[in-house]
Design a protein around this motif. Structure first.
Motif, PDB file in Angstrom:
ATOM      1  N   THR A  99       0.911  -1.139   0.217  1.00  0.00           N
ATOM      2  CA  THR A  99      -0.039  -0.155  -0.048  1.00  0.00           C
ATOM      3  C   THR A  99       0.909   1.190  -0.043  1.00  0.00           C
ATOM      4  N   HIS A 100       1.891   1.210   0.770  1.00  0.00           N
ATOM      5  CA  HIS A 100       2.967   2.464   0.803  1.00  0.00           C
ATOM      6  C   HIS A 100       4.188   1.962   1.139  1.00  0.00           C
ATOM      7  N   PHE A 113       3.181  -0.261  -5.721  1.00  0.00           N
ATOM      8  CA  PHE A 113       2.513   0.618  -4.639  1.00  0.00           C
ATOM      9  C   PHE A 113       1.305   1.087  -4.937  1.00  0.00           C
ATOM     10  N   GLY A 131      -1.414   2.258  -2.781  1.00  0.00           N
ATOM     11  CA  GLY A 131      -2.064   3.536  -1.959  1.00  0.00           C
ATOM     12  C   GLY A 131      -2.794   2.862  -0.786  1.00  0.00           C
ATOM     13  N   LEU A 139      -0.304   4.248   8.443  1.00  0.00           N
ATOM     14  CA  LEU A 139       1.172   3.966   8.049  1.00  0.00           C
ATOM     15  C   LEU A 139       1.840   2.860   9.384  1.00  0.00           C
TER      16      LEU A 139
END
Length: 636
Positions: free
Chosen positions: A481-482, A545, A547, A554
């Motif tokens: 995701t990040h 990635f 998002g 996070l």
């Protein structure tokens, strides 16, 4: 050609054929011994009984062969161990013959056998029997070249006894797909030494060499290595493009099973999770001869709790889950593994109060482990009413029934996502925590309500590691995701041991948090998993990635900003003092939110949830509008 292929299909020589050949060798050796001495004009004692003497030598040697089973080994895998068996067999026969000679000299005045005959026969027979085995081994080696061609060339880390035992196991088990190619060592004094006929490579040599792929396919590390050692050698091997394999502890596994237990190193082996020691005697005393309930018992956490409780001699363990297939699979496993433990497997939904009350009324539980919950963040964000029915309503049912039926201890499994939640799932678990805590000081309560809170568990259903493994097996891409996202991890057995331990420690009303070790950057985790699978990140397997998902943040926390941590007698377990709510207050709010869930009013559900959990601030979600409205009202 047809005969050659038949030989190639032959895995080993039959034992009876080896036995007959050994007898033939003995008979031949006796004849050669007598012929040699006869050619030298040596006069034999009792020459008229020569045939009987030869027959007796053969019989004694055959009996020793049967005793020591020299014929039992697989000839094409012969080693010096087989040579020593032959030595013991022939040596014992020689001793028996010498004993017979000694008795003959005492009684008859001269030995039955000439001593040169006995010793000459001894050496000839040993040589021929071992020579036969070595020749057979070479023939099989020539006729079966493909057997070696596909073997992985392994470098074993270490030159100590465990490494040598492991190396011997590989050498003695050529049916497995591994071939010993050398040893790796941190010592600098063994560079010119040879071990079991293989070179020892110093770590510095290993690090500097650019031709390792021409010499090795994989590096083999051992269970007994420390995490830092394992990490160092793994990084070194992966940087050189080599596979990393892991071997079990040699001294607790039979040699035949050692090589079969070698497996690729898993990412779980490298995560820096110190083992937390559990006081098993104390835990057992709370469970022995008691009736135990585990909700969510077919899930990854619940099922492990059941497995561990099954070892504590409880009277009855009731396993409740609404997932039919996992519950049935767990039932088959537990009935086989723990035949002396009484179980009940109940297919039920904890949000059904009357169904659950019948269970409590029938079984009079002493301890309840509440692990049932919906936990998938994006799905719950899209279906918030389901989180209310199960995570809040179901917890409310089980907790209230525990109080009503005077259960001694109620232990709830919570999550770090309940701390400063950014999604409906985490907020629903925090609301459940508040409800459970509020019962502790409610009127007429005798139950100790305890909450345990920890981060992600390795290999649990829906967790990131199994997800990454599936993506890598498909050839990628691996989706993250990040690039900066981090998470805490612990193993499923360790998490469940801590749940059991905290359940015995609690006096009621506590939220226990565990030392989760160091947080892991998910990008580093993905790259390491790709390398362990034999691929190069970004080249063989791409990383995308995508998002942050709705409600995802996070990093996770184990403590709220307003809480304080109180140490316990266990250095890895702490108590979090979070803000509390009175039972009457949260009871009203829970009724309101369950009513909203029945009406499928998502905005109203989350609005009430934000009232129960004021620190709940939505992130990357459609419910962020509620936070903006709240800010506007404050501003006005």
């Amino acid at each position: 050609m047809g005969d050659v292929f038949k030989i190639r299909e032959l895995r080993y020589m039959p034992r009876w054929s080896v036995f007959l050949i050994d007898i033939s060798v003995i008979f031949f050796s006796v004849l050669v011994s007598y012929l040699l001495l006869n050619s030298l004009k040596v006069k034999f004692n009792f020459a008229e009984y020569q045939n009987e003497k030869i027959f007796s030598v053969v019989v004694v040697n055959v009996l020793c062969i049967l005793l020591f089973k020299t014929y039992a080994g697989i000839i094409r895998h012969s080693t010096f161990f087989d040579f020593f068996k032959i030595l013991w067999s022939s040596g014992s026969a020689l001793v028996a013959m010498l004993g017979l000679n000694f008795m003959s000299e005492l009684i008859l005045g001269k030995p039955v056998y000439l001593y040169p005959v006995l010793f000459l026969f001894f050496f000839i027979s040993i040589f021929l029997m071992f020579f036969f085995r070595m020749v057979t081994k070479q023939i099989f080696g020539i006729l079966l070249p493909k057997e070696v061609a596909y073997k992985e060339r392994i470098a074993i880390v270490g030159v100590e006894d465990t490494s040598i035992s492991l190396a011997k196991a590989i050498i003695h088990n050529p049916d497995h797909p591994y071939r010993l190619a050398g040893f790796l060592s941190t010592r600098s004094d063994s560079q010119k030494a040879m071990l079991l006929g293989h070179k020892i490579y110093n770590k510095k040599q290993f690090f500097k060499s650019d031709t390792l792929k021409d010499q090795f396919d994989a590096v083999l590390i051992k269970d007994v290595m420390t995490k830092p050692e394992m990490e160092e050698w793994t990084s070194l091997a992966l940087d050189k493009g080599l596979k990393v394999l892991k071997a079990p502890v040699v001294n607790i596994i039979k040699e035949d099973d050692i090589v079969g237990s070698i497996r690729p190193l898993q990412i779980e082996d490298l995560l820096d999770r110190p083992i937390i020691k559990i006081e098993n005697d104390e835990v057992k005393s709370y469970h022995v001869h008691k009736n135990i309930l585990v909700t969510g018992g077919a899930g990854s956490i619940g099922s492990e709790i059941v497995r561990q409780v099954s070892q504590l001699n409880s009277s009855l363990i009731v396993v409740v889950d609404q997932a039919e297939s996992p519950l049935y699979e767990l039932q088959l496993e537990l009935l086989e593994r723990f035949p002396n433990q009484m179980f009940k497997f109940v297919l039920a939904d904890i949000s059904n109060y009357s169904r659950m009350e019948k269970l409590f009324d029938d079984n009079q539980f002493s301890i309840v482990y509440h692990a049932a919950a919906y936990k998938h963040v994006p799905l719950i964000e899209d279906n918030p009413h389901e989180a209310i029915f199960v995570n809040i309503g179901g917890t409310q049912n089980v907790a209230l029934l525990s109080k009503k039926y005077n259960v001694n201890r109620f232990v709830m499994v919570s999550t770090d996502k309940a701390v400063n939640p950014t999604n409906v799932m985490g907020a629903s678990k925090r609301a459940a925590e508040l409800f459970v805590q509020s019962l502790q000081n409610s009127s007429q309560n005798t139950t100790k309500f305890i909450t345990t809170r920890f981060g992600n568990v390795l290999g649990s259903n829906g967790s990131v590691i199994p997800h990454f493994k599936k993506q890598i097996e498909k050839g990628g891409p691996v989706t993250i995701t990040h690039p900066d996202i981090i998470r805490y991890f612990m193993t499923i057995p360790e998490a469940c041991e801590l749940v059991l331990q905290a359940g015995t420690m609690g006096q009621g009303g506590e939220i226990y948090v565990f030392d989760m070790g160091k947080p892991v950057k998910i990008l580093d985790l993905a790259e390491r998993m790709i390398k362990l699978s034999g691929y190069t990140p970004g080249i063989d397997i791409k990383i995308d990635f995508i998002g942050l998902r709705p409600g995802e943040k996070l990093y996770e926390e184990l403590l709220t900003d307003h809480s304080t941590t109180i140490p316990t007698h266990h250095e890895k377990i702490m108590i979090s003092r979070d803000p509390l709510m009175e039972f009457e207050e949260i009871e009203i709010l829970c009724k309101q939110i369950i009513l909203s869930a029945m009406n499928k009013d998502s905005l109203q559900i989350v609005r009430i949830l934000k009232t129960i959990v004021p620190e709940f601030i939505s992130n990357n979600s459609e419910f962020e509008i509620l936070d903006k409205i709240s800010e506007y009202e404050v501003y006005e």
